[in-house]
Write an enzyme that holds these catalytic residues in place. Structure first.
Site, PDB file in Angstrom:
ATOM      1  N   CYS A   4       0.939  -1.126   0.212  1.00 52.53           N
ATOM      2  CA  CYS A   4      -0.050  -0.079   0.078  1.00 52.53           C
ATOM      3  C   CYS A   4       0.815   1.283  -0.006  1.00 52.53           C
ATOM      4  O   CYS A   4       1.421   1.529   1.102  1.00 52.53           O
ATOM      5  CB  CYS A   4      -0.819   0.081   1.244  1.00 52.53           C
ATOM      6  SG  CYS A   4      -2.113   1.285   0.941  1.00 52.53           S
ATOM      7  N   CYS A  16      -0.239   3.576  -7.507  1.00 55.14           N
ATOM      8  CA  CYS A  16      -1.223   2.960  -6.571  1.00 55.14           C
ATOM      9  C   CYS A  16      -1.009   1.602  -6.995  1.00 55.14           C
ATOM     10  O   CYS A  16      -1.413   1.350  -8.379  1.00 55.14           O
ATOM     11  CB  CYS A  16      -2.274   3.509  -6.659  1.00 55.14           C
ATOM     12  SG  CYS A  16      -3.662   2.884  -5.733  1.00 55.14           S
TER      13      CYS A  16
END
Length: 251
Positions: free
Chosen positions: A76, A194
């Site tokens: 993440c 991301c």
């Protein structure tokens, strides 16, 4: 041919990294891989949910240590970068210490650290970014990379706050966002900063269209996982980051 177990710590609402990283590593000529996941609860990409998610890290590391993984990806990027400059080093040190306590000499990669290391390997100093985040979080990602010595020449935030929706952003929307950037001074384009925003099919197309190296959080993660395992970071159809380069250091 060697076999390696890859542990992946992911937000509970993520679906993309668990498809893109295995798809990438399946292309490696000299190794096979299995993938073993542990999840941290997070649905909306907000500072509060990111902080609560990070607090679950220790449990996830223990679960993957039980599986005897050879390398671990803390997947993440924004959760780490939102905690402030240099946070990927603190996270990686903490996880490495926890693994060492379990007697597990696993290679360790965070998505945040992987992007930093991959951009340095390109090499790129002036970069452009496509992010899915709401603008305040995107600004933190930009600031984090600038604190690492990169110049972000242009960037865009797609303003998607629901993490499940990030995993469904159409590729055409991502490419259109990239087309709106000023790439004239960029050394590289990060087309997805991301691991949840799909990027893999876009990278060869974007490199052909824009004429510069294009990478994503997923290709950066794959690159650094391979290096952590002592394998050549070379994969077909994954962009110039993962093409063979003479003298590439393997650590």
């Amino acid at each position: 041919m060697t076999h390696h177990r890859i542990g992946m710590i992911v937000p509970s609402s993520n679906v993309t990294v668990e498809t893109e990283v295995p798809a990438l590593l399946a292309r490696h000529a000299d190794a096979t891989f299995s993938f073993h996941g542990s999840r941290m609860r997070m649905h909306r990409v907000s500072p509060e949910e990111l902080a609560a998610m990070n607090a679950q890290r220790g449990r996830c590391v223990d679960e993957l240590a039980d599986a005897g993984v050879d390398a671990l990806l803390y997947a993440c990027l924004v959760a780490v970068m939102a905690a402030g400059p240099g946070e990927h080093r603190r996270v990686e040190d903490a996880v490495a210490g926890q693994l060492a306590e379990r007697g597990l000499p696993a290679g360790l990669v965070s998505s945040a650290g992987a992007l930093v290391d991959a951009l340095a390997a390109v090499p790129a100093r002036r970069i452009a970014l496509v992010t899915p985040y709401v603008r305040p979080l995107a600004e933190q990602v930009v600031a984090y990379l600038e604190a690492e010595g990169f110049e972000v020449v242009d960037w865009v935030a797609l303003e998607v706050g629901d993490n499940a929706e990030v995993g469904a952003i159409p590729g055409d929307r991502v490419l259109d966002a990239a087309r709106g950037l000023d790439l004239s001074g960029a050394d590289a384009l990060v087309i997805s900063a991301c691991v949840q925003m799909p990027s893999l099919p876009l990278i060869p197309r974007a490199e052909a269209e824009f004429g510069l190296p294009v990478l994503s959080a997923a290709t950066a993660g794959a690159f650094c996982l391979l290096r952590s395992l002592g394998l050549a970071p070379e994969l077909p159809d994954a962009g110039s980051l993962l093409r063979a380069r003479s003298g590439t250091p393997v650590r």
